[in-house]
Design a protein around this motif. Structure first.
Motif, short mmCIF file in Angstrom:
data_model
loop_
_atom_site.label_atom_id
_atom_site.label_comp_id
_atom_site.label_asym_id
_atom_site.label_seq_id
_atom_site.Cartn_x
_atom_site.Cartn_y
_atom_site.Cartn_z
N GLY A 299 0.80 -1.21 0.00
CA GLY A 299 0.00 0.00 0.00
C GLY A 299 0.83 1.27 0.00
N THR A 300 2.05 1.19 -0.52
CA THR A 300 2.98 2.31 -0.51
C THR A 300 3.11 2.91 -1.91
N ILE A 301 3.07 4.23 -1.98
CA ILE A 301 3.25 4.90 -3.27
C ILE A 301 4.74 5.06 -3.53
N ASP A 302 5.21 4.49 -4.62
CA ASP A 302 6.62 4.65 -4.98
C ASP A 302 6.93 6.12 -5.27
N ASP A 303 8.20 6.44 -5.32
CA ASP A 303 8.63 7.80 -5.65
C ASP A 303 8.45 8.00 -7.15
N ILE A 304 7.24 8.35 -7.54
CA ILE A 304 6.92 8.47 -8.97
C ILE A 304 7.73 9.59 -9.61
N GLU A 305 7.90 10.69 -8.89
CA GLU A 305 8.68 11.80 -9.45
C GLU A 305 10.13 11.37 -9.71
N GLY A 306 10.69 10.60 -8.78
CA GLY A 306 12.06 10.12 -8.96
C GLY A 306 12.18 9.16 -10.12
N ILE A 307 11.21 8.25 -10.25
CA ILE A 307 11.23 7.30 -11.37
C ILE A 307 11.08 8.05 -12.69
N ALA A 308 10.18 9.04 -12.70
CA ALA A 308 9.95 9.82 -13.92
C ALA A 308 11.19 10.60 -14.33
N GLU A 309 11.95 11.08 -13.36
CA GLU A 309 13.20 11.77 -13.68
C GLU A 309 14.17 10.83 -14.40
N LEU A 310 14.22 9.58 -13.92
CA LEU A 310 15.06 8.59 -14.60
C LEU A 310 14.57 8.36 -16.02
N GLY A 311 13.24 8.29 -16.17
CA GLY A 311 12.67 8.07 -17.49
C GLY A 311 13.03 9.19 -18.45
N LEU A 312 12.95 10.43 -17.99
CA LEU A 312 13.30 11.56 -18.84
C LEU A 312 14.79 11.57 -19.17
N LYS A 313 15.60 11.30 -18.17
CA LYS A 313 17.05 11.36 -18.36
C LYS A 313 17.52 10.32 -19.37
N TYR A 314 16.95 9.11 -19.28
CA TYR A 314 17.42 8.02 -20.14
C TYR A 314 16.45 7.72 -21.28
N LYS A 315 15.44 8.57 -21.43
CA LYS A 315 14.47 8.45 -22.52
C LYS A 315 13.79 7.08 -22.51
N VAL A 316 13.28 6.72 -21.32
CA VAL A 316 12.59 5.45 -21.13
C VAL A 316 11.16 5.74 -20.68
N PRO A 317 10.15 5.12 -21.28
CA PRO A 317 8.77 5.33 -20.84
C PRO A 317 8.57 4.89 -19.39
N VAL A 318 7.67 5.58 -18.70
CA VAL A 318 7.37 5.28 -17.30
C VAL A 318 5.88 5.00 -17.15
N HIS A 319 5.57 3.81 -16.64
CA HIS A 319 4.17 3.45 -16.39
C HIS A 319 3.88 3.51 -14.90
N VAL A 320 2.77 4.12 -14.54
CA VAL A 320 2.31 4.17 -13.15
C VAL A 320 1.11 3.23 -13.01
N ASP A 321 1.28 2.21 -12.17
CA ASP A 321 0.17 1.30 -11.90
C ASP A 321 -0.66 1.88 -10.76
N ALA A 322 -1.77 2.51 -11.11
CA ALA A 322 -2.68 3.10 -10.12
C ALA A 322 -3.99 2.33 -10.08
N CYS A 323 -3.91 1.02 -10.32
CA CYS A 323 -5.13 0.21 -10.29
C CYS A 323 -5.80 0.27 -8.92
N CYS A 324 -4.99 0.39 -7.86
CA CYS A 324 -5.56 0.49 -6.51
C CYS A 324 -5.91 1.93 -6.15
N GLY A 325 -5.07 2.88 -6.54
CA GLY A 325 -5.27 4.25 -6.08
C GLY A 325 -5.85 5.21 -7.08
N GLY A 326 -6.08 4.76 -8.31
CA GLY A 326 -6.49 5.68 -9.37
C GLY A 326 -7.80 6.40 -9.15
N PHE A 327 -8.70 5.80 -8.37
CA PHE A 327 -9.98 6.45 -8.11
C PHE A 327 -10.14 6.80 -6.63
#
Length: 561
Positions: A299-327
């Motif tokens: 039930g812990t939210i990962d550091d999405i901002e940190g992961i996204a920074e890696l995605g931008l830096k290395y040009k890798v897509p980032v998926h957020v699984d919000a199946c539990c928290g999306g609504f």
């Protein structure tokens, strides 16, 4: 005493002894010693009594445990399993477990009836409804009383809402979005659901997506999309980098789409993915990075901002699984609840999965997968331009889909509206934190992660968490077992927000702990013992056989009364 109980008991006892005396011995020596024990056991199997043979088996398992991290440890374990004495014992125990599973699956069915052929003559509505009552009357856990983790997210108490769904069924039961000209209303509904969800997740006018049958399918679609994108770039062996806490659907996707799965451990304190190790794992083959909002086990939210920074830096897509928290997350005050941005507001997040049939409170099964732009979703689409049946194109892996599920999700979003979702989300989050704080007050239990959205995850180094879980189940509480590390969690739904449910749950937790403390040496048997033991077995094929047995039991005919 059953073999499972004996094995578990002896394993715990000898493991501590061997860890103390053999920790400095090389792994090769341990393997040779274990093999010697197994060989001697086979040579003198007729001279050894049952208890000595069983203790010898446990000893072999305990020796091998110290070498589990290496391939040689697993290899030797498999070789030991081939020894006739060991193999026969394991096969006998698997047969016993499978028989127990079949009995457990069917124990609620007291009718003695089972249909194995289509009837020669059709039945009337009255006859069918009368016969249907046999299935409705099965005794099940009391999920509407808040006694079950997750599973059913609506409290099913709104008569007007249920009546609405009945009318929706009558109008859209046979609709199919594969044929938009025949069912233009369903096509428009799906487009509107996607647009509403994109807006909810702070997507711009370029954001897009599609509906699916559930969270697993939404995740599969996202993984397939990034696999296809990587293949187009010339990557022969695409890799996905995911936290160990990620949903099992990603492991399924890696298996289905032949992607290499790179598992990154979570921090032992925060239970968020280790960003340094995630960064170190990125290569030219990396097709996607993944974070959860929140994760299913903890039930812990990962550091999405940190992961996204890696995605931008290395040009890798980032998926957020919000199946539990999306609504839930979009409807609570992030500042008041201490929630950091996790959706399309975060540059670098390229896709999101969210379940309308969880906290969106729609009937099962529907979900959405959303993308930042159309360039991405085009990798999800399928098109065969050369098929003899004509040009064939579909947005998802399925061809025909149920228009009914789309209509139900659409009607749920409109029926609840932002005002009701704000109420339900606040109730779930507040109840989660109330239970979390109550668990904190029990010294023998400890939380795994923040437990601040919709899941309370706990473990213990003082009491046997599997026995704790077993006692709760005996008292009518059905939690979810966790492994690596051992634990349990409660996914909070609207049913847990009812009066006194949280208080009753915490009271039962305190009673369970008190019972274990007063009698710490009581032995576990059956499923609880098996689950505790299973994590220590390096040859996971044995566990897979147990899982296969469970799934087989779900499709089995009942034992004649």
């Amino acid at each position: 005493m059953s073999f499972i109980s004996f094995f578990y008991t002896q394993y715990q006892e000898v493991s501590l002894e061997f860890d103390a005396h053999f920790q400095d011995i090389s792994k090769i020596s341990l393997v040779l010693l274990a093999g010697s024990i197994a060989w001697i056991m086979c040579q003198f199997k007729n001279c050894l009594n049952h208890d000595i043979r069983m203790f010898a088996i446990c000893s072999v398992y305990s020796f091998i445990r110290l070498a589990l991290s290496t391939r040689i440890g697993k290899f030797v374990f498999k070789q030991i399993r081939r020894i006739p004495l060991v193999r026969n014992k394991i096969e006998n125990e698997i047969s016993k477990v499978n028989a127990d599973l079949i009995e457990t699956i069917h124990k609620v069915d007291k009718t003695g009836l089972f249909l194995d052929e289509i009837p020669c003559h059709g039945r009337s509505k009255a006859d069918l409804l009368d016969y249907l009552q046999n299935y409705v009357n099965f005794k099940t856990p009391q999920y509407l009383n808040g006694r079950v983790s997750g599973a059913v997210f609506s409290n099913e108490s709104d008569a007007e809402e249920l009546a609405l769904y009945q009318e929706i069924f009558a109008k859209f039961a046979y609709s199919n979005p594969l044929w938009p000209k025949l069912f233009p209303g369903v096509r428009k509904m799906e487009a509107e659901v996607i647009r509403m969800c994109c807006s909810l997740m702070n997507g711009d006018e370029q954001s897009c997506g599609s509906m699916s049958t559930g969270g697993t399918m939404s995740i599969l679609l996202a993984c397939m999309t990034y696999r296809n994108k990587a293949l187009e770039k010339g990557v022969l062996f695409p890799e996905m980098i995911v936290p160990t806490s990620v949903h099992a659907a990603f492991i399924k996707a890696a298996e289905l789409f032949r992607m290499k799965l790179i598992l990154i451990p979570v921090d032992n304190n925060t239970f968020k993915v280790d960003l340094r190790k995630m960064k170190a794992a990125i290569t030219s083959n990396t097709a996607m990075l993944v974070g959860s909002a929140p994760s299913f086990p903890f039930g812990t939210i990962d550091d999405i901002e940190g992961i996204a920074e890696l995605g931008l830096k290395y040009k890798v897509p980032v998926h957020v699984d919000a199946c539990c928290g999306g609504f839930i997350l979009p409807f609570i005050d992030e500042n008041s609840y201490g929630i950091k941005p996790w959706d399309f507001r975060v540059a670098g997040v390229t896709s999101i999965s969210a379940d309308t049939h969880k906290y969106g409170l729609a009937p099962k099964g529907n979900s959405v997968v959303l993308y930042r732009n159309k360039d991405l979703i085009h990798y999800q689409y399928f098109c065969d331009t050369n098929w003899q049946g004509g040009i064939y194109a579909s947005a998802t892996m399925e061809g025909s889909r149920s228009g009914l599920n789309i209509a139900l999700a659409w009607s749920s979003l409109l029926y609840y509206g932002k005002d009701k979702y704000q109420q339900t989300s606040k109730a779930v989050v507040d109840t989660t934190r109330k239970i979390r704080d109550g668990i904190k007050a029990i010294p023998e239990l400890e939380l795994q992660g923040a437990s601040d959205v919709c899941i309370v995850s706990l473990t213990s180094t003082v009491v046997d968490i599997h026995r704790f879980h077993h006692i709760l189940e005996e008292n009518g509480w059905y939690l979810t077992s966790l492994q690596f590390p051992s634990g349990v969690h409660l996914m909070v739904t609207l049913n847990h927000t009812k009066n006194n449910v949280a208080e009753d749950f915490l009271a039962c937790c305190r009673l369970a702990v008190a019972e274990i403390v007063s009698n710490p040496f009581a032995k576990l048997e059956g499923a609880a013992a098996l689950y505790g033991m299973s994590q220590k077995i390096p040859d996971r094929s044995i566990i897979r056989e147990f899982a296969n047995g469970y799934l087989d039991a779900c499709y089995s005919s009942p034992i004649p009364l």
